[in-house]
Write a protein that holds these residues in place. Structure first.
Motif, PDB file in Angstrom:
ATOM      1  N   CYS A   1      15.305   6.446  -5.828  1.00  0.00           N
ATOM      2  CA  CYS A   1      14.956   7.794  -5.386  1.00  0.00           C
ATOM      3  C   CYS A   1      13.775   7.755  -4.409  1.00  0.00           C
ATOM      4  CB  CYS A   1      14.596   8.678  -6.589  1.00  0.00           C
ATOM      5  SG  CYS A   1      15.990   8.996  -7.693  1.00  0.00           S
ATOM      6  N   LYS A   2      12.888   6.774  -4.598  1.00  0.00           N
ATOM      7  CA  LYS A   2      11.724   6.638  -3.712  1.00  0.00           C
ATOM      8  C   LYS A   2      12.055   5.804  -2.481  1.00  0.00           C
ATOM      9  CE  LYS A   2       8.213   7.101  -7.332  1.00  0.00           C
ATOM     10  NZ  LYS A   2       7.084   6.435  -8.047  1.00  0.00           N
ATOM     11  N   ILE A   3      12.846   4.752  -2.666  1.00  0.00           N
ATOM     12  CA  ILE A   3      13.240   3.872  -1.555  1.00  0.00           C
ATOM     13  C   ILE A   3      14.762   3.798  -1.567  1.00  0.00           C
ATOM     14  CG2 ILE A   3      12.873   1.654  -0.451  1.00  0.00           C
ATOM     15  CD1 ILE A   3      10.517   1.193  -2.290  1.00  0.00           C
ATOM     16  N   SER A   4      15.392   4.547  -0.681  1.00  0.00           N
ATOM     17  CA  SER A   4      16.845   4.717  -0.755  1.00  0.00           C
ATOM     18  C   SER A   4      17.636   3.591  -0.122  1.00  0.00           C
ATOM     19  CB  SER A   4      17.238   6.044  -0.086  1.00  0.00           C
ATOM     20  OG  SER A   4      16.562   7.118  -0.708  1.00  0.00           O
ATOM     21  N   PHE A   5      17.079   2.948   0.887  1.00  0.00           N
ATOM     22  CA  PHE A   5      17.858   1.993   1.669  1.00  0.00           C
ATOM     23  C   PHE A   5      17.342   0.571   1.504  1.00  0.00           C
ATOM     24  CE2 PHE A   5      17.948   6.091   3.898  1.00  0.00           C
ATOM     25  CZ  PHE A   5      19.309   6.359   3.836  1.00  0.00           C
ATOM     26  N   SER A   6      18.269  -0.385   1.449  1.00  0.00           N
ATOM     27  CA  SER A   6      17.896  -1.772   1.198  1.00  0.00           C
ATOM     28  C   SER A   6      17.003  -2.349   2.287  1.00  0.00           C
ATOM     29  CB  SER A   6      19.148  -2.639   1.033  1.00  0.00           C
ATOM     30  OG  SER A   6      19.944  -2.599   2.195  1.00  0.00           O
ATOM     31  N   ASN A   7      17.181  -1.890   3.540  1.00  0.00           N
ATOM     32  CA  ASN A   7      16.324  -2.429   4.599  1.00  0.00           C
ATOM     33  C   ASN A   7      14.881  -1.978   4.424  1.00  0.00           C
ATOM     34  OD1 ASN A   7      17.034   0.239   5.304  1.00  0.00           O
ATOM     35  ND2 ASN A   7      16.691  -0.142   7.481  1.00  0.00           N
ATOM     36  N   GLU A   8      14.660  -0.789   3.851  1.00  0.00           N
ATOM     37  CA  GLU A   8      13.307  -0.338   3.558  1.00  0.00           C
ATOM     38  C   GLU A   8      12.692  -1.203   2.466  1.00  0.00           C
ATOM     39  OE1 GLU A   8      12.437   4.032   3.475  1.00  0.00           O
ATOM     40  OE2 GLU A   8      14.620   4.149   3.403  1.00  0.00           O
ATOM     41  N   VAL A   9      13.491  -1.540   1.455  1.00  0.00           N
ATOM     42  CA  VAL A   9      13.007  -2.404   0.380  1.00  0.00           C
ATOM     43  C   VAL A   9      12.618  -3.763   0.954  1.00  0.00           C
ATOM     44  CG1 VAL A   9      13.576  -3.493  -1.816  1.00  0.00           C
ATOM     45  CG2 VAL A   9      14.492  -1.237  -1.291  1.00  0.00           C
ATOM     46  N   TYR A  10      13.465  -4.277   1.831  1.00  0.00           N
ATOM     47  CA  TYR A  10      13.176  -5.571   2.454  1.00  0.00           C
ATOM     48  C   TYR A  10      11.835  -5.533   3.176  1.00  0.00           C
ATOM     49  CZ  TYR A  10      13.647  -9.753   5.314  1.00  0.00           C
ATOM     50  OH  TYR A  10      13.414 -10.968   5.907  1.00  0.00           O
ATOM     51  N   HIS A  11      11.546  -4.450   3.875  1.00  0.00           N
ATOM     52  CA  HIS A  11      10.286  -4.343   4.608  1.00  0.00           C
ATOM     53  C   HIS A  11       9.088  -4.407   3.664  1.00  0.00           C
ATOM     54  CE1 HIS A  11      12.539  -2.134   8.086  1.00  0.00           C
ATOM     55  NE2 HIS A  11      12.675  -3.438   8.138  1.00  0.00           N
ATOM     56  N   PHE A  12       9.179  -3.769   2.513  1.00  0.00           N
ATOM     57  CA  PHE A  12       8.091  -3.813   1.531  1.00  0.00           C
ATOM     58  C   PHE A  12       7.907  -5.233   0.987  1.00  0.00           C
ATOM     59  CE2 PHE A  12       8.787   0.819   1.315  1.00  0.00           C
ATOM     60  CZ  PHE A  12       7.472   1.259   1.359  1.00  0.00           C
ATOM     61  N   ILE A  13       9.025  -5.898   0.700  1.00  0.00           N
ATOM     62  CA  ILE A  13       8.965  -7.273   0.188  1.00  0.00           C
ATOM     63  C   ILE A  13       8.384  -8.202   1.243  1.00  0.00           C
ATOM     64  CG2 ILE A  13      10.312  -9.206  -0.716  1.00  0.00           C
ATOM     65  CD1 ILE A  13      12.380  -7.116  -1.689  1.00  0.00           C
ATOM     66  N   CYS A  14       8.818  -8.009   2.479  1.00  0.00           N
ATOM     67  CA  CYS A  14       8.322  -8.835   3.585  1.00  0.00           C
ATOM     68  C   CYS A  14       6.818  -8.655   3.760  1.00  0.00           C
ATOM     69  CB  CYS A  14       9.058  -8.454   4.871  1.00  0.00           C
ATOM     70  SG  CYS A  14       8.718  -9.547   6.253  1.00  0.00           S
ATOM     71  N   LYS A  15       6.347  -7.441   3.661  1.00  0.00           N
ATOM     72  CA  LYS A  15       4.905  -7.178   3.766  1.00  0.00           C
ATOM     73  C   LYS A  15       4.141  -7.931   2.680  1.00  0.00           C
ATOM     74  CE  LYS A  15       1.544  -3.412   3.206  1.00  0.00           C
ATOM     75  NZ  LYS A  15       1.081  -3.801   1.840  1.00  0.00           N
ATOM     76  N   ALA A  16       4.653  -7.877   1.448  1.00  0.00           N
ATOM     77  CA  ALA A  16       3.994  -8.566   0.335  1.00  0.00           C
ATOM     78  C   ALA A  16       3.948 -10.069   0.575  1.00  0.00           C
ATOM     79  CB  ALA A  16       4.720  -8.257  -0.974  1.00  0.00           C
ATOM     80  N   LEU A  17       5.034 -10.621   1.121  1.00  0.00           N
ATOM     81  CA  LEU A  17       5.075 -12.058   1.396  1.00  0.00           C
ATOM     82  C   LEU A  17       4.104 -12.438   2.505  1.00  0.00           C
ATOM     83  CD1 LEU A  17       6.506 -14.804   0.832  1.00  0.00           C
ATOM     84  CD2 LEU A  17       8.104 -14.199   2.662  1.00  0.00           C
ATOM     85  N   LEU A  18       4.111 -11.679   3.598  1.00  0.00           N
ATOM     86  CA  LEU A  18       3.241 -12.008   4.726  1.00  0.00           C
ATOM     87  C   LEU A  18       1.766 -11.880   4.357  1.00  0.00           C
ATOM     88  CD1 LEU A  18       5.154 -10.395   7.733  1.00  0.00           C
ATOM     89  CD2 LEU A  18       5.096 -12.794   7.015  1.00  0.00           C
ATOM     90  N   GLU A  19       1.430 -10.937   3.497  1.00  0.00           N
ATOM     91  CA  GLU A  19       0.049 -10.840   3.029  1.00  0.00           C
ATOM     92  C   GLU A  19      -0.386 -12.135   2.370  1.00  0.00           C
ATOM     93  OE1 GLU A  19      -0.933  -6.171   2.035  1.00  0.00           O
ATOM     94  OE2 GLU A  19       0.126  -7.343   0.515  1.00  0.00           O
ATOM     95  N   ARG A  20       0.416 -12.610   1.446  1.00  0.00           N
ATOM     96  CA  ARG A  20       0.037 -13.808   0.689  1.00  0.00           C
ATOM     97  C   ARG A  20       0.021 -15.061   1.557  1.00  0.00           C
ATOM     98  NH1 ARG A  20       1.571  -9.932  -2.400  1.00  0.00           N
ATOM     99  NH2 ARG A  20       0.819  -9.767  -4.552  1.00  0.00           N
ATOM    100  N   VAL A  21       0.992 -15.164   2.468  1.00  0.00           N
ATOM    101  CA  VAL A  21       0.980 -16.306   3.390  1.00  0.00           C
ATOM    102  C   VAL A  21      -0.280 -16.267   4.249  1.00  0.00           C
ATOM    103  CG1 VAL A  21       2.120 -17.355   5.380  1.00  0.00           C
ATOM    104  CG2 VAL A  21       3.482 -16.565   3.443  1.00  0.00           C
ATOM    105  N   SER A  22      -0.644 -15.090   4.718  1.00  0.00           N
ATOM    106  CA  SER A  22      -1.832 -14.971   5.578  1.00  0.00           C
ATOM    107  C   SER A  22      -3.101 -15.361   4.832  1.00  0.00           C
ATOM    108  CB  SER A  22      -1.955 -13.544   6.132  1.00  0.00           C
ATOM    109  OG  SER A  22      -2.449 -12.632   5.176  1.00  0.00           O
ATOM    110  N   TRP A  23      -3.163 -15.063   3.536  1.00  0.00           N
ATOM    111  CA  TRP A  23      -4.344 -15.458   2.757  1.00  0.00           C
ATOM    112  C   TRP A  23      -4.433 -16.979   2.645  1.00  0.00           C
ATOM    113  CZ3 TRP A  23      -2.899 -11.682  -1.774  1.00  0.00           C
ATOM    114  CH2 TRP A  23      -3.019 -10.363  -1.327  1.00  0.00           C
ATOM    115  N   ILE A  24      -3.270 -17.614   2.455  1.00  0.00           N
ATOM    116  CA  ILE A  24      -3.243 -19.076   2.362  1.00  0.00           C
ATOM    117  C   ILE A  24      -3.740 -19.692   3.668  1.00  0.00           C
ATOM    118  CG2 ILE A  24      -1.745 -21.106   2.140  1.00  0.00           C
ATOM    119  CD1 ILE A  24       0.102 -19.308   0.382  1.00  0.00           C
ATOM    120  N   LEU A  25      -3.230 -19.205   4.792  1.00  0.00           N
ATOM    121  CA  LEU A  25      -3.647 -19.738   6.083  1.00  0.00           C
ATOM    122  C   LEU A  25      -5.120 -19.446   6.359  1.00  0.00           C
ATOM    123  CD1 LEU A  25      -0.609 -20.180   6.401  1.00  0.00           C
ATOM    124  CD2 LEU A  25      -0.803 -19.350   8.757  1.00  0.00           C
TER     125      LEU A  25
END
Length: 243
Positions: free
Chosen positions: A94-118
């Motif tokens: 109901c909050k995130i209706s489309f799978s591509n929107e979900v992917y964007h949130f997941i991608c953001k979470a991943l890039l945050e953590r990778v950026s901290w490592i670097l």
């Protein structure tokens, strides 16, 4: 383009499709220092030659022995990887209706953590995404460059020099990312016989990004705390002994 100390290869395993996908979706980033790329490429080339493969797509390789050999050969190479684990049964459509929107949130979470490592290791690197050779690849690159990375509400460090998208079938380092993502997927997704197969991911455990006290980084990150499965989820479903 700025000089790169490393390259970040990103691939996925699983399906975010509502009621038709897999339970688990995994987005994986493999961090490879520039000095280590040549050896890894040589290893991948040797694996492909041994099995007469045009490219390594782990999920399409059904033979357990071949899968085991591929993982064993890659274990000795120098790379790190980190995974965002997403339970598709536990997000609010109901909050995130489309799978591509979900992917964007997941991608953001991943890039945050990778950026901290670097950031913590004083490296900069280029992002290479696994694409499908369609117009959506360019749309994703544009979204990451212009929406996710510069967004004022994220905590992504200034460590990425460029974002590009390649097809894994012709880009061998993305085949490494495919292996890492798919083996982690198999460690969580219950197959049609009621089993998970964590032995492949366990073999690669020393390549997982280690916990860092300053930014709470670990190689297996659940998108939401409620998505972390309890021990009972895994009980009785492991056919192979953990290594």
């Amino acid at each position: 383009m700025k000089n790169n100390d490393c390259t970040i290869y990103i691939d996925e395993a699983g399906d975010l499709g509502d009621n038709r996908g897999t339970r688990w979706f995994v987005l994986t980033a493999v961090i490879v220092d520039t000095k280590d790329e040549a050896n890894i490429r040589k290893c991948i080339k040797t694996i492909r030659s041994k099995f007469n493969l045009q490219s390594i797509h782990f999920r399409s390789i059904k033979d357990f022995g071949r899968r085991s050999y591929i993982v064993r050969e890659l274990v000795g190479e120098h790379f790190q990887y980190i995974n965002i684990m997403f339970d598709t049964t536990l997000y609010d459509v109901c909050k995130i209706s489309f799978s591509n929107e979900v992917y964007h949130f997941i991608c953001k979470a991943l890039l945050e953590r990778v950026s901290w490592i670097l950031r913590d290791t004083e490296r900069k690197g280029e992002i290479i995404l696994s694409g499908r050779g369609t117009s959506s690849d360019n749309e994703l690159v544009d979204y990451i460059e212009n929406e996710i990375i510069p967004h004022p509400n994220n905590t992504i460090a200034d460590v990425f020099t460029n974002v590009d998208c390649k097809q894994a079938s012709s880009w061998d380092m993305l085949q490494l990312a495919d292996v890492c993502a798919t083996t982690m997927f198999y460690s969580h997704e219950i197959n049609g016989y009621g089993f998970i197969t964590p032995c492949f991911a366990m073999r690669l455990k020393n390549n997982l990004c280690k916990t860092n006290d300053s930014s709470d980084i670990s190689g297996i990150v659940y998108y939401d705390k409620k998505m972390k499965p309890k021990a009972a989820y895994f009980k009785g479903k492991k056919i192979c002994k953990q290594m």
